[in-house]
Design a protein around this motif. Structure first.
Motif, PDB file in Angstrom:
ATOM      1  N   THR A 148      65.137  21.613  64.798  1.00 23.79           N
ATOM      2  CA  THR A 148      64.905  20.616  63.751  1.00 23.79           C
ATOM      3  C   THR A 148      65.526  21.113  62.454  1.00 23.79           C
ATOM      4  O   THR A 148      65.547  22.317  62.191  1.00 23.79           O
ATOM      5  CB  THR A 148      63.386  20.364  63.584  1.00 23.79           C
ATOM      6  OG1 THR A 148      63.185  19.228  62.761  1.00 23.79           O
ATOM      7  CG2 THR A 148      62.659  21.556  62.977  1.00 23.79           C
ATOM      8  N   SER A 272      59.705   7.530  64.207  1.00 23.53           N
ATOM      9  CA  SER A 272      60.716   8.530  63.833  1.00 23.53           C
ATOM     10  C   SER A 272      61.288   8.263  62.449  1.00 23.53           C
ATOM     11  O   SER A 272      61.960   9.117  61.886  1.00 23.53           O
ATOM     12  CB  SER A 272      61.883   8.634  64.825  1.00 23.53           C
ATOM     13  OG  SER A 272      61.436   8.926  66.115  1.00 23.53           O
ATOM     14  N   ALA A 273      61.097   7.076  61.934  1.00 24.96           N
ATOM     15  CA  ALA A 273      61.556   6.724  60.586  1.00 24.96           C
ATOM     16  C   ALA A 273      60.782   5.473  60.176  1.00 24.96           C
ATOM     17  O   ALA A 273      60.191   4.803  61.037  1.00 24.96           O
ATOM     18  CB  ALA A 273      63.057   6.442  60.581  1.00 24.96           C
ATOM     19  N   ARG A 294      54.075   4.190  64.367  1.00 21.43           N
ATOM     20  CA  ARG A 294      53.320   5.457  64.326  1.00 21.43           C
ATOM     21  C   ARG A 294      54.147   6.515  63.612  1.00 21.43           C
ATOM     22  O   ARG A 294      55.352   6.326  63.384  1.00 21.43           O
ATOM     23  CB  ARG A 294      52.897   5.875  65.740  1.00 21.43           C
ATOM     24  CG  ARG A 294      54.011   6.054  66.786  1.00 21.43           C
ATOM     25  CD  ARG A 294      55.082   6.853  66.339  1.00 21.43           C
ATOM     26  NE  ARG A 294      56.183   7.202  67.168  1.00 21.43           N
ATOM     27  CZ  ARG A 294      57.074   8.116  66.800  1.00 21.43           C
ATOM     28  NH1 ARG A 294      57.022   8.691  65.631  1.00 21.43           N
ATOM     29  NH2 ARG A 294      58.076   8.415  67.570  1.00 21.43           N
ATOM     30  N   TYR A 295      53.476   7.618  63.259  1.00 24.65           N
ATOM     31  CA  TYR A 295      54.134   8.680  62.487  1.00 24.65           C
ATOM     32  C   TYR A 295      53.990  10.018  63.204  1.00 24.65           C
ATOM     33  O   TYR A 295      52.912  10.349  63.706  1.00 24.65           O
ATOM     34  CB  TYR A 295      53.482   8.758  61.097  1.00 24.65           C
ATOM     35  CG  TYR A 295      53.715  10.053  60.367  1.00 24.65           C
ATOM     36  CD1 TYR A 295      54.840  10.234  59.587  1.00 24.65           C
ATOM     37  CD2 TYR A 295      52.790  11.097  60.464  1.00 24.65           C
ATOM     38  CE1 TYR A 295      55.054  11.438  58.910  1.00 24.65           C
ATOM     39  CE2 TYR A 295      52.998  12.294  59.794  1.00 24.65           C
ATOM     40  CZ  TYR A 295      54.127  12.457  59.025  1.00 24.65           C
ATOM     41  OH  TYR A 295      54.334  13.640  58.361  1.00 24.65           O
ATOM     42  N   ASP A 376      55.909  15.321  53.976  1.00 25.21           N
ATOM     43  CA  ASP A 376      55.935  13.858  53.784  1.00 25.21           C
ATOM     44  C   ASP A 376      54.834  13.467  52.810  1.00 25.21           C
ATOM     45  O   ASP A 376      53.719  13.995  52.862  1.00 25.21           O
ATOM     46  CB  ASP A 376      55.706  13.138  55.116  1.00 25.21           C
ATOM     47  CG  ASP A 376      56.896  13.281  56.032  1.00 25.21           C
ATOM     48  OD1 ASP A 376      58.018  12.974  55.587  1.00 25.21           O
ATOM     49  OD2 ASP A 376      56.720  13.731  57.184  1.00 25.21           O
ATOM     50  N   ILE A 387      53.441   5.789  54.295  1.00 29.69           N
ATOM     51  CA  ILE A 387      54.393   6.830  53.886  1.00 29.69           C
ATOM     52  C   ILE A 387      55.122   6.362  52.627  1.00 29.69           C
ATOM     53  O   ILE A 387      55.607   5.222  52.577  1.00 29.69           O
ATOM     54  CB  ILE A 387      55.453   7.063  54.997  1.00 29.69           C
ATOM     55  CG1 ILE A 387      54.807   7.549  56.288  1.00 29.69           C
ATOM     56  CG2 ILE A 387      56.537   8.024  54.529  1.00 29.69           C
ATOM     57  CD1 ILE A 387      54.525   9.016  56.346  1.00 29.69           C
TER      58      ILE A 387
HETATM   59  P1  AMP Z   1      61.640  15.102  63.111  1.00 27.84           P
HETATM   60  O1  AMP Z   1      61.734  16.351  62.336  1.00 27.84           O
HETATM   61  O2  AMP Z   1      62.908  14.669  63.691  1.00 27.84           O
HETATM   62  O3  AMP Z   1      60.546  15.296  64.029  1.00 27.84           O
HETATM   63  O4  AMP Z   1      61.251  13.961  62.115  1.00 27.84           O
HETATM   64  C1  AMP Z   1      59.986  13.890  61.560  1.00 27.84           C
HETATM   65  C2  AMP Z   1      60.035  13.092  60.305  1.00 27.84           C
HETATM   66  O5  AMP Z   1      60.340  11.726  60.591  1.00 27.84           O
HETATM   67  C3  AMP Z   1      58.729  13.044  59.575  1.00 27.84           C
HETATM   68  O6  AMP Z   1      58.513  14.208  58.824  1.00 27.84           O
HETATM   69  C4  AMP Z   1      58.903  11.790  58.736  1.00 27.84           C
HETATM   70  O7  AMP Z   1      59.632  12.083  57.563  1.00 27.84           O
HETATM   71  C5  AMP Z   1      59.752  10.894  59.619  1.00 27.84           C
HETATM   72  N1  AMP Z   1      58.944   9.854  60.285  1.00 27.84           N
HETATM   73  C6  AMP Z   1      58.481   9.831  61.547  1.00 27.84           C
HETATM   74  N2  AMP Z   1      57.816   8.676  61.769  1.00 27.84           N
HETATM   75  C7  AMP Z   1      57.864   7.965  60.627  1.00 27.84           C
HETATM   76  C8  AMP Z   1      57.373   6.692  60.212  1.00 27.84           C
HETATM   77  N3  AMP Z   1      56.717   5.877  61.027  1.00 27.84           N
HETATM   78  N4  AMP Z   1      57.612   6.298  58.940  1.00 27.84           N
HETATM   79  C9  AMP Z   1      58.301   7.086  58.085  1.00 27.84           C
HETATM   80  N5  AMP Z   1      58.795   8.287  58.427  1.00 27.84           N
HETATM   81  C10 AMP Z   1      58.583   8.719  59.677  1.00 27.84           C
END
Ligand code: AMP
Ligand code: MCA
Length: 494
Positions: A148, A272-273, A294-295, A376, A387
């Motif tokens: 990551t 994921s975003a 979801r987050y 975040d 978020i």
């Molecule tokens: P990763 O490091 O690829 O696992 O990405 C994780 C990051 O994706 C989190 O720290 C958030 O910034 C972003 N993320 C994941 N889900 C969401 C969501 N539903 N809304 C906004 N950001 C998200």
């Protein structure tokens, strides 16, 4: 035995994986992964946490290898098919992998590495039927390393244990009511958690079927949806955006047919975003489905989710998942009251073990009382989390991929014509953010076509800047520090 694999023994003749037009049962998956494990063991009792990297397309073969590594006591290190050689080399070097399993298509691509590393190169088609004993795996052992991007330096390896993975799976399978009759379509890359865990592992934990489409293609996705088997789908917002755009190009009769099939789905998830509310609404108009947003994060799996049953609030991420503790803290590490922004911090058995061989970064990622600091920023109001952004402007999310602006800058600065540069994320409805680069040149000009080609073997396409501007110097504050916010504004103003 690892729980995921033990459960598979109860699903025997059920369909586990569909890929390349074939359906494979749980028994076949168990048999094939056993052969992988025994080949890797090669007479040894236990791989004892050896890192095994693998570069194969998503599908049955991928899952057999992942399970085979786990069953032999190894740590699975999935590699990305889209990464150029230096990125692959970085992971192999950082993990000190003892073997790399690869499919034929990657043989010549990987060939230069055979001189650079003393590791076993194992072609994926070389897993013959074997008999032998497999080790017992304690769930506290490390299972997987996923890379990551962070705010500093090179990507970090996120190590999760079998227990972490099990908790990440069960909080989702219970909250989203996974069932053995489910059939999910997987279009996501298999070197990130979304595709690996939320889609594949949750399906296989449940006795359900995971169908793979190795390369996302909107038309192919809709045709599979119309085959009437798929009833669950999970993707990043960019994919929903692309599906909507494709649907709009179809004839009215085709649109109607797709809509009828989509209405029958049990569950559709976005993550994921940030999911733009306009995308949620457009997809609801087409499919009758309110996307469940979801987050999550590679380090923690999923932490917060809108409910499976109950109101899914557009623009919000919902409530803490079962077994996951979530809190918000301000800059002074004090609790914030409802409606006030703070950093999202997470605790629970879902939280990763460590950054691979980075004790300092691991320590710094947690508060003194053991909460993981996500970086975040969110708030909690009227029963839902929302978020607001991130505490670092140098983390970009594009197409659902997390990208470090600093990593791209480091690469750009090695170009002989580039004296300095600044990279930022520019808000974009389709990609979430697109990557913008401001270049300060050594002499007045640069061949942009040549620059794009030059970047191709240094960065994967999703990390390549899409927009460029040229400046005499980057915007700076009185201390001489680059002000990325100002730089981003320059791109936004166009
Ligand atoms: P990763 O490091 O690829 O696992 O990405 C994780 C990051 O994706 C989190 O720290 C958030 O910034 C972003 N993320 C994941 N889900 C969401 C969501 N539903 N809304 C906004 N950001 C998200
Ligand atoms: C590709 N293109 C881009 C980008 N990527 N343009 C702008 N920004 C980008 N990021 C361009 C290519 O250069 C090409 O342009 C065209 O788009 C098609 O490229 P291709 O590679 O074929 O793209 P694609 O297959 O359409 O990819 C889009 C995608 C992909 C399917 C959305 O980005 C994807 O799979 N994203 C998912 C990432 C993911 O799984 N993230 C989860 C991380 P041209 O045609 O001009 O050459 S895990 C995580 O975040 C946590 C745990 C969580 O919460 O889930």
């Amino acid at each position: 035995m690892i729980n995921l694999i033990e459960r598979a023994t109860t699903f025997k003749n059920r369909a586990a994986v569909k890929s390349n037009g074939q359906t494979y049962t749980y028994s076949q998956l168990l048999e094939a992964s056993k052969n992988v494990a025994l080949t890797l063991l090669n007479g040894q009792k236990d791989l004892e946490g050896a890192r095994i990297a693998f570069l194969v397309p998503s599908g049955f073969e991928y899952v057999c290898i992942q399970w085979g590594i786990w069953r032999a006591g190894g740590i699975a290190v999935p590699l990305c098919e889209k990464h150029p050689l230096p990125s692959i080399e970085y992971v192999i070097n950082d993990t000190r992998a003892s073997a790399i399993i690869f499919s034929k298509a990657f043989e010549s691509f990987l060939a230069p590495l055979s001189n650079a590393f003393e590791i076993r190169f194992i072609p994926s088609e070389h897993f013959d039927v074997q008999d032998g004993h497999l080790p017992d795996i304690d769930p506290v052992r490390s299972a997987m390393i996923l890379y990551t991007s962070g705010t500093t330096g090179n990507p970090k390896g996120v190590v999760t244990t079998h227990r972490n993975i099990q908790h990440q799976i069960t909080s989702l399978t219970t909250s989203w009511e996974w069932d053995k009759n489910d059939h999910i379509l997987n279009v996501l890359p298999m070197h990130h958690l979304h595709g690996i865990l939320n889609v594949t592992s949750c399906a296989l934990w449940s006795g359900a079927c995971c169908e793979f489409l190795p390369k996302f293609d909107a038309g192919a996705v809709f045709s599979i949806f119309c085959n009437k088997q798929v009833n669950v789908f999970m993707a990043v917002p960019t994919i929903y955006f692309k599906l909507i755009a494709h649907w709009k190009t179809l004839k009215a009769s085709e649109q109607k047919n797709i809509t009828e099939h989509l209405k029958k789905f049990r569950l559709m998830v976005s993550g994921s975003a940030a999911l733009p509310v306009s995308v949620l609404k457009a997809w609801r108009d087409i499919s009758g489905q309110t996307l469940l947003e979801r987050y999550g994060m590679t380090e923690i799996g999923m932490a917060i989710s809108n409910p499976y049953r109950g109101e899914r609030k557009p623009g919000h991420i919902g409530q803490a998942l079962q077994g996951v503790d979530v809190r918000l803290r301000n800059e002074n590490d004090e609790p914030v009251v409802e409606g006030v922004a703070g950093e999202i911090q997470v605790k629970g058995a879902n939280v990763f073990k460590e950054y691979w061989k980075r004790p300092k970064e691991t320590k710094d990622a947690f508060t003194a009382d053991g909460w993981f600091k996500t970086g975040d920023i969110g708030l909690y109001k009227d029963g839902s989390y929302k978020i607001l952004g991130r505490n670092s402007i140098d983390i970009i999310k594009s197409g659902g991929y997390k990208i470090s602006a600093l990593e791209i800058e480091e690469v750009l600065r090695t170009h002989p014509e580039i004296k300095d540069c600044g990279v930022v994320g520019i808000p974009d409805l389709e990609w979430g953010e697109v990557i913008g680069a401001s270049l300060i040149l050594e002499s007045g000009t640069i061949d942009m076509e040549q620059l794009k080609v030059w970047l191709q073997d240094k960065l994967p396409a999703y990390k390549a800047p899409r927009r460029y501007i040229f400046q005499d110097d980057l915007p700076r504050n009185v201390m001489g520090k680059v002000t990325k916010k100002k730089l981003a504004e320059l791109f936004i103003k166009g």
